[in-house]
Structure formats: structure tokens, C-alpha cells
Design a protein around this motif. Structure first.
Motif, mmCIF file in Angstrom:
data_model
loop_
_atom_site.group_PDB
_atom_site.id
_atom_site.type_symbol
_atom_site.label_atom_id
_atom_site.label_comp_id
_atom_site.label_asym_id
_atom_site.label_seq_id
_atom_site.Cartn_x
_atom_site.Cartn_y
_atom_site.Cartn_z
ATOM 1 N N VAL A 186 19.335 -112.336 80.110
ATOM 2 C CA VAL A 186 19.066 -112.052 81.521
ATOM 3 C C VAL A 186 20.295 -111.477 82.235
ATOM 4 O O VAL A 186 20.270 -110.342 82.727
ATOM 5 N N TYR A 187 21.379 -112.254 82.307
ATOM 6 C CA TYR A 187 22.540 -111.829 83.091
ATOM 7 C C TYR A 187 23.183 -110.591 82.463
ATOM 8 O O TYR A 187 23.457 -110.575 81.264
ATOM 9 N N GLY A 188 23.386 -109.589 83.285
ATOM 10 C CA GLY A 188 24.037 -108.384 82.799
ATOM 11 C C GLY A 188 23.199 -107.569 81.826
ATOM 12 O O GLY A 188 23.699 -106.610 81.241
ATOM 13 N N ALA A 189 21.944 -107.933 81.667
ATOM 14 C CA ALA A 189 21.103 -107.227 80.691
ATOM 15 C C ALA A 189 20.495 -105.966 81.298
ATOM 16 O O ALA A 189 20.250 -105.894 82.505
ATOM 17 N N GLY A 190 20.241 -104.984 80.450
ATOM 18 C CA GLY A 190 19.682 -103.709 80.887
ATOM 19 C C GLY A 190 18.171 -103.641 80.740
ATOM 20 O O GLY A 190 17.541 -104.556 80.197
ATOM 21 N N VAL A 191 17.608 -102.542 81.226
ATOM 22 C CA VAL A 191 16.152 -102.381 81.247
ATOM 23 C C VAL A 191 15.568 -102.185 79.855
ATOM 24 O O VAL A 191 16.275 -101.847 78.906
ATOM 25 N N SER A 192 14.289 -102.369 79.776
ATOM 26 C CA SER A 192 13.565 -102.132 78.523
ATOM 27 C C SER A 192 13.656 -100.663 78.139
ATOM 28 O O SER A 192 13.440 -99.786 78.976
ATOM 29 N N PRO A 193 13.961 -100.381 76.873
ATOM 30 C CA PRO A 193 13.962 -98.984 76.441
ATOM 31 C C PRO A 193 12.537 -98.502 76.138
ATOM 32 O O PRO A 193 12.340 -97.325 75.839
ATOM 33 N N PHE A 194 11.569 -99.393 76.192
ATOM 34 C CA PHE A 194 10.192 -99.036 75.821
ATOM 35 C C PHE A 194 9.337 -98.858 77.067
ATOM 36 O O PHE A 194 9.413 -97.823 77.709
ATOM 37 N N VAL A 196 13.106 -116.415 72.975
ATOM 38 C CA VAL A 196 13.773 -115.108 72.883
ATOM 39 C C VAL A 196 14.179 -114.824 71.442
ATOM 40 O O VAL A 196 14.785 -115.669 70.780
ATOM 41 N N VAL A 197 13.834 -113.623 70.970
ATOM 42 C CA VAL A 197 14.305 -113.140 69.671
ATOM 43 C C VAL A 197 15.297 -112.005 69.926
ATOM 44 O O VAL A 197 14.993 -111.065 70.667
ATOM 45 N N VAL A 234 13.708 -124.015 85.211
ATOM 46 C CA VAL A 234 14.032 -122.634 84.827
ATOM 47 C C VAL A 234 15.529 -122.536 84.508
ATOM 48 O O VAL A 234 15.943 -121.848 83.572
ATOM 49 N N GLY A 235 16.336 -123.267 85.277
ATOM 50 C CA GLY A 235 17.782 -123.267 85.046
ATOM 51 C C GLY A 235 18.148 -123.789 83.659
ATOM 52 O O GLY A 235 19.061 -123.261 83.007
ATOM 53 N N ARG A 236 17.441 -124.802 83.202
ATOM 54 C CA ARG A 236 17.709 -125.323 81.847
ATOM 55 C C ARG A 236 17.360 -124.269 80.800
ATOM 56 O O ARG A 236 18.056 -124.113 79.793
ATOM 57 N N TRP A 237 16.291 -123.531 81.033
ATOM 58 C CA TRP A 237 15.933 -122.450 80.109
ATOM 59 C C TRP A 237 17.014 -121.372 80.108
ATOM 60 O O TRP A 237 17.400 -120.851 79.060
ATOM 61 N N LEU A 238 17.535 -121.061 81.306
ATOM 62 C CA LEU A 238 18.557 -120.025 81.413
ATOM 63 C C LEU A 238 19.876 -120.442 80.773
ATOM 64 O O LEU A 238 20.629 -119.601 80.279
ATOM 65 N N LYS A 239 20.170 -121.736 80.794
ATOM 66 C CA LYS A 239 21.397 -122.217 80.164
ATOM 67 C C LYS A 239 21.410 -121.832 78.688
ATOM 68 O O LYS A 239 22.437 -121.492 78.117
ATOM 69 N N VAL A 240 20.239 -121.880 78.085
ATOM 70 C CA VAL A 240 20.111 -121.564 76.660
ATOM 71 C C VAL A 240 19.866 -120.076 76.427
ATOM 72 O O VAL A 240 20.359 -119.507 75.454
ATOM 73 N N ASN A 241 19.133 -119.445 77.336
ATOM 74 C CA ASN A 241 18.666 -118.074 77.099
ATOM 75 C C ASN A 241 19.220 -117.025 78.064
ATOM 76 O O ASN A 241 18.759 -115.879 78.069
ATOM 77 N N GLY A 242 20.209 -117.441 78.860
ATOM 78 C CA GLY A 242 20.720 -116.555 79.908
ATOM 79 C C GLY A 242 21.293 -115.245 79.401
ATOM 80 O O GLY A 242 21.339 -114.259 80.133
ATOM 81 N N GLU A 243 21.720 -115.233 78.148
ATOM 82 C CA GLU A 243 22.262 -113.991 77.579
ATOM 83 C C GLU A 243 21.242 -112.842 77.659
ATOM 84 O O GLU A 243 21.621 -111.672 77.745
ATOM 85 N N GLN A 291 5.877 -119.440 85.262
ATOM 86 C CA GLN A 291 5.619 -118.246 86.093
ATOM 87 C C GLN A 291 6.925 -117.653 86.616
ATOM 88 O O GLN A 291 7.100 -116.442 86.649
ATOM 89 N N ILE A 292 7.837 -118.537 87.032
ATOM 90 C CA ILE A 292 9.121 -118.053 87.547
ATOM 91 C C ILE A 292 9.926 -117.373 86.429
ATOM 92 O O ILE A 292 10.495 -116.296 86.625
ATOM 93 N N ALA A 293 9.963 -118.007 85.265
ATOM 94 C CA ALA A 293 10.719 -117.422 84.147
ATOM 95 C C ALA A 293 10.146 -116.057 83.786
ATOM 96 O O ALA A 293 10.889 -115.106 83.536
ATOM 97 N N PHE A 294 8.810 -115.951 83.793
ATOM 98 C CA PHE A 294 8.213 -114.655 83.483
ATOM 99 C C PHE A 294 8.617 -113.605 84.516
ATOM 100 O O PHE A 294 9.047 -112.502 84.171
ATOM 101 N N LYS A 295 8.486 -113.943 85.795
ATOM 102 C CA LYS A 295 8.818 -112.963 86.839
ATOM 103 C C LYS A 295 10.281 -112.535 86.737
ATOM 104 O O LYS A 295 10.615 -111.361 86.892
ATOM 105 N N LEU A 296 11.148 -113.492 86.457
ATOM 106 C CA LEU A 296 12.574 -113.167 86.345
ATOM 107 C C LEU A 296 12.817 -112.174 85.205
ATOM 108 O O LEU A 296 13.460 -111.132 85.386
ATOM 109 N N VAL A 297 12.304 -112.472 84.030
ATOM 110 C CA VAL A 297 12.546 -111.590 82.877
ATOM 111 C C VAL A 297 11.823 -110.251 83.070
ATOM 112 O O VAL A 297 12.351 -109.190 82.724
ATOM 113 N N ASP A 298 10.636 -110.308 83.656
ATOM 114 C CA ASP A 298 9.884 -109.088 83.955
ATOM 115 C C ASP A 298 10.739 -108.174 84.855
ATOM 116 O O ASP A 298 10.927 -106.982 84.577
ATOM 117 N N ILE A 299 11.261 -108.754 85.930
ATOM 118 C CA ILE A 299 12.081 -107.984 86.880
ATOM 119 C C ILE A 299 13.336 -107.440 86.191
ATOM 120 O O ILE A 299 13.675 -106.261 86.338
#
Ligand code: H79
Length: 468
Positions: A355-363, A456-457, A344-353, A306-314
Motif C-alpha cells: 500500500v504505502y508508496g505503491a504505484g498504480v496497476s499496470p493492467f 497479498v501475493v 484494518v490497521g493490523r492488516w496493514l502492519k503485515v501487508n502495508g508494503e 470493505q475498508i481494506a478493499f476500498k483502500l487497495v482499490d484506490i
């Protein structure tokens, strides 16, 4: 931000602004302010922060003299109308011998959080720092006698963690002239449309709140931000006095969206994630269970998924996630919540690219849609039916599509004019085959998904920005 995108977001924010009585009553896109954009740079990249609500309320932890008080742990004084003279006695019991600020900062880092915001003074009026203007503070009024904020500031400085302070500028239930304590000191304002002020509110502001904010900005090194809250009776002029103190003392310190005059970024309602994207800086403050301050009976922890979803959603909507923990009176962040954060931190270690510095959805169609029926949400707004299967974040030339459930196969990439170059899973770089037919590109994810929580793809495309 396009008008089409800006308007629903603005409409969504209006009720909250009205509710908290913010002076700012319109969400029209603000003029470009180069100095503000510069201040905001780190904030926009950080995306994920740790909120810490810690104060005397951690001692009763939701129960006063054997009586359980429902609701937010930090509101117990208000809910039970505890007289100042009684509540004050908690200070004599505050002795957090297990407090280990290095461990807290380490936890935030393990969680992948990039900033910490801690309550320096909540509505109860008790300062968790040494103050020259009020003895009702952790150094002068407790057996612990140490400045817990100073210790945290030192730990943050040592570990390169940004630190900000929550400060309740308006409500102060300890002071006869602060807002909010109606049970000891009577109503703040009179009835009727004039709502005449009945307390010497400016005396409180000038005598305690303003000098304490100045202390916070003077005695603890660089302050990432000041997080003001519930701006009752905060006229634009009063808000500006705080803004001036911040700007004059530490020009790089950010001001949140609840000062009462315009801040550096927008704050949503507590636990509110807007339905659509905005390119203006904003932040959602949120609980990991159902309280901010520690309650011994609240173990309703959100799951790592749930936390990972909210983070990526935001992040896909352009915001930051300020996620709260409530330490015990002993000084311990409940282990169950720490475990969730570390997962969630372990997931971010692998997938943080993604999240951090990422821009909004173009869709945007992936967020969901407004119901065609007349249904309303709890805030009386038209009901938005969210989809939570996948979200998109971006960097130049790249889409990050995060799947929270196995996608319908084949998954259709929303229409875009850029040439698609290649795709791969972010976690293990395994290539993902793209198939284009009749102008529509699809791919199929191996089942079961590599990471059942979120996979993440990355889709690389020609050019920096998505052209639609
Ligand atoms: O610090 C956290 C909360 O304590 C603070 N904002 C976040 C970041 C906050 N201040 N006010 N509110 C949240 C709204 C509070 C509403 C309620 Fe109540 C408090 C509902 C129940 C207790 C006020 C008192 C309304 C009913 C009783």
C-alpha cells in the motif's frame, strides 16, 4: 498517464466539477510542475488519512428539539433551517471533557493512517480554534475555553503525524455575507442567467475566511494541507487569493481540489472512487458510516473488509483514501468505528508494503468494465460494473496482487513481457509456485486463503517496470 486511461477518468470527474461549480472545468493532464511534485511527495506515499468532522453539530447529533433530521449530521442547521440565533446557543453547551487528542493520534497510527485532516470550520461557521476575527470560536464562545486544534496539533507534532485543516471557505451559515444561509439572510444569488450576487461575499471572504486561513497557517506549526470544500461563487480570482495566502505563509502546504481554482491534487466527489487509474495525484474523501459529523442513530459502519478493499482499490488507481470519523460532543471517536480502523490497521502492519508508496496497476482489466447496455449510475454516467476480487499495486520489480476472495484456481497473471522471477505470500513469505505454459503464467493459492479478509501475493519480475 496514457490518453486511453486519462480520458475515462476525465469524463468521470467532469460532472462532479460542474456540480461543485469549480472554476476548473477540464481535467486535461496538467503541465509538469516541479514545485508541486515536490510538495506532493509525502502525499503520494501516504495513501491513507484520517478525516475528522467535529463541531457543534455533534451536540444535536441528528436530532433537533426531539425532531429527527435525516441526512448528514453536520448539515442539520441547513436541513432544519435553524436560525443563527438558535444554533449559536449550542456553543454554550460545547464542553468535550473526554477529548484526548493523544488518543486520537494514537488511533490514527494504529489504523495505519499517515495524515489527519480535521474540520477547523465547517459550513456552520463555528471555528474549532482561537480566532481574532470572529468570537464564534471554541475558545471565546464555549465553556471548554480551550483551542482543540492546538491540542491536536501538539499531539501530532509529538507523534510525528501530519495534520491538515478542513476549512469551509465559501459556505458560512453564521455570516450574513457568507454563502449558504438563505433562511436567515436570503439567497446568495439572484435568478436567471446573470445570477447576480446578492450578498457582500467579498466582505465575508476578506473579513473572515481569508484571515482565518491565515491564522490556521500561522498558529499551529507545519500544516500538511488545507482542505477547502463546496466552492460556491468561488471565481478563479477569489480562489487565487486563498492560494496566495497558503503559498506565502507555508509554501509546502498542499491545497485540495475544491478551492475553486486549481489545487495541488484532485478531489473526487464525496465517497466516489473512480473506475480507472490515473497517475495524477488525487484523493477520495469518504465516510465510514453514512454521515461525516456524528449522528447518534447512524451505526451503519463499513466492515474492515470493505475498508481494506476500498483502500487497495484506490491505491491501485493512484489515489489516496481520506476516511472520516465523527467524534461525539464529549470528544470520543465512537468505539465501533475505532475498532474497524484498528482491524484494518493490523492488516496493514503485515501487508502495508503493498500500500504505502505503491504505484498504480499496470493492467486495469481487474477493475471491471462498462456495461454494454444503456444503464446509467446515480450520477447519470455510463454504468461501470466493478469487479472486486483482486487488485494490483506495484513497486520497482514487484507486483502486489491482493486477493479479497479466493481466486479462481489457477490464477492467471495478466500478460506482461518481463521475465517472472518468483512469487510469495507477503504476510508469511511462503513461496507460491509459478507455472508457465504457452506464455501464460499461473499460480494456485492454498485454500482457505491465509487471511480471509485479504491475502497479498508478491510477484517479482525482471526490470523495474512492467512491459506489456
Ligand atoms: O464535509 C462533508 C460534507 O458536509 C460536505 N463535503 C464533505 C467532505 C458537503 N457539502 N456539501 N455536500 C457535502 C453535498 C451535500 C448534499 C446534501 Fe443536502 C446535504 C444532501 C442533503 C444534505 C443540500 C441540502 C442538498 C440537499 C439538502
Amino acid at each position: 498517464m496514457s490518453r486511453r486511461r486519462a480520458l475515462p477518468f476525465a469524463l468521470f470527474l467532469l460532472p462532479w466539477l460542474a456540480l461543485v461549480g469549480a472554476a476548473q472545468t477540464t481535467s486535461a493532464p496538467r503541465p509538469y510542475d516541479a514545485a508541486r511534485e515536490k510538495r506532493l511527495e509525502w502525499f503520494r506515499d501516504a495513501k491513507y488519512g484520517m478525516f475528522i468532522h467535529w463541531g457543534l453539530y455533534a451536540i444535536p447529533a441528528g436530532e433537533w428539539k426531539g425532531q429527527r433530521s435525516l441526512g448528514l449530521g453536520e448539515w442539520i442547521m441547513n436541513r432544519l433551517k435553524v436560525p443563527v440565533a438558535d444554533y449559536e446557543r449550542l456553543a454554550a453547551e460545547f464542553n468535550p471533557i473526554k477529548y484526548d487528542p493523544d488518543a486520537w493520534v494514537q488511533l490514527a497510527q494504529d489504523a495505519g493512517m499517515k495524515y489527519i485532516v480535521i474540520t477547523s470550520k465547517h459550513h456552520d461557521g463555528f471555528a474549532m480554534f482561537k480566532s481574532a476575527v470572529s468570537r464564534y470560536n471554541v475558545v471565546d464562545a464555549t465553556p471548554y475555553k480551550r483551542d482543540v486544534l492546538k491540542a491536536l496539533a501538539d499531539a501530532c507534532a509529538k507523534r510525528g503525524m501530519r495534520l491538515g485543516f478542513y476549512y469551509s471557505q465559501s459556505q458560512d451559515w453564521h455570516e450574513k455575507d457568507g454563502a449558504g444561509n438563505t433562511w436567515d439572510f436570503g439567497p446568495d444569488q439572484g435568478p436567471g442567467p446573470e445570477s447576480k450576487e446578492l450578498k457582500h461575499y467579498d466582505a465575508y471572504l476578506r473579513g473572515k475566511a481569508e484571515p482565518q486561513v491565515k491564522e490556521l497557517l500561522t498558529n499551529y506549526g507545519p500544516v500538511a494541507l488545507i482542505w477547502f470544500d463546496t466552492p460556491r461563487m468561488m471565481t478563479a480570482e477569489r480562489g487565487q487569493r486563498f492560494a496566495d495566502i497558503v503559498r506565502q505563509t507555508q509554501p509546502n502546504t498542499l491545497i485540495d481540489g475544491r478551492l475553486g481554482t486549481e489545487g495541488d491534487y484532485r478531489s473526487t466527489g464525496d465517497n466516489v472512487i473512480p473506475p480507472e487509474a490515473s497517475t495524477e495525484a488525487w484523493e477520495t474523501p469518504a465516510t465510514i458510516n453514512d454521515t461525516w459529523g456524528f449522528r447518534k442513530d447512524d451505526t451503519n459502519w463499513k466492515s474492515p473488509g470493505q475498508i481494506a478493499f476500498k483502500l487497495v482499490d484506490i491505491v491501485s488507481k493512484g489515489g489516496n483514501y481520506l476516511l472520516n470519523v465523527g467524534p461525539t460532543a464529549d470528544g470520543v471517536i465512537p468505539e465501533a468505528s475505532a475498532d474497524v480502523l484498528r482491524t484494518v490497521g493490523r492488516w496493514l502492519k503485515v501487508n502495508g508494503e503493498a500500500v504505502y508508496g505503491a504505484g498504480v496497476s499496470p493492467f486495469g482489466q481487474e477493475f471491471g468494465e462498462y456495461t454494454g447496455k444503456d444503464a446509467k449510475n446515480v450520477r447519470g454516467e455510463k454504468l461501470f460494473l466493478a469487479n472486486n476480487e483482486w487488485r494490483v499495486t506495484t513497486k520497482p520489480g514487484k507486483l502486489y496482487i491482493t486477493f479479497f476472495a479466493e481466486p479462481r484456481a489457477p490464477f492467471e497473471i495478466p500478460a506482461m513481457r518481463n521475465k517472472l522471477l518468483r512469487a510469495y505470500r507477503l504476510a508469511d513469505k511462503a513461496p507460491v509456485a509459478l507455472k508457465t505454459e504457452n506464455g501464460t503464467t499461473t499460480f494456485t493459492l492454498e485454500r482457505p486463503m491465509l487471511d480471509p479478509m485479504a491475502t497479498v501475493v508478491v510477484v517479482e519480475f525482471e526490470g523495474d517496470k512492467v512491459q506489456k
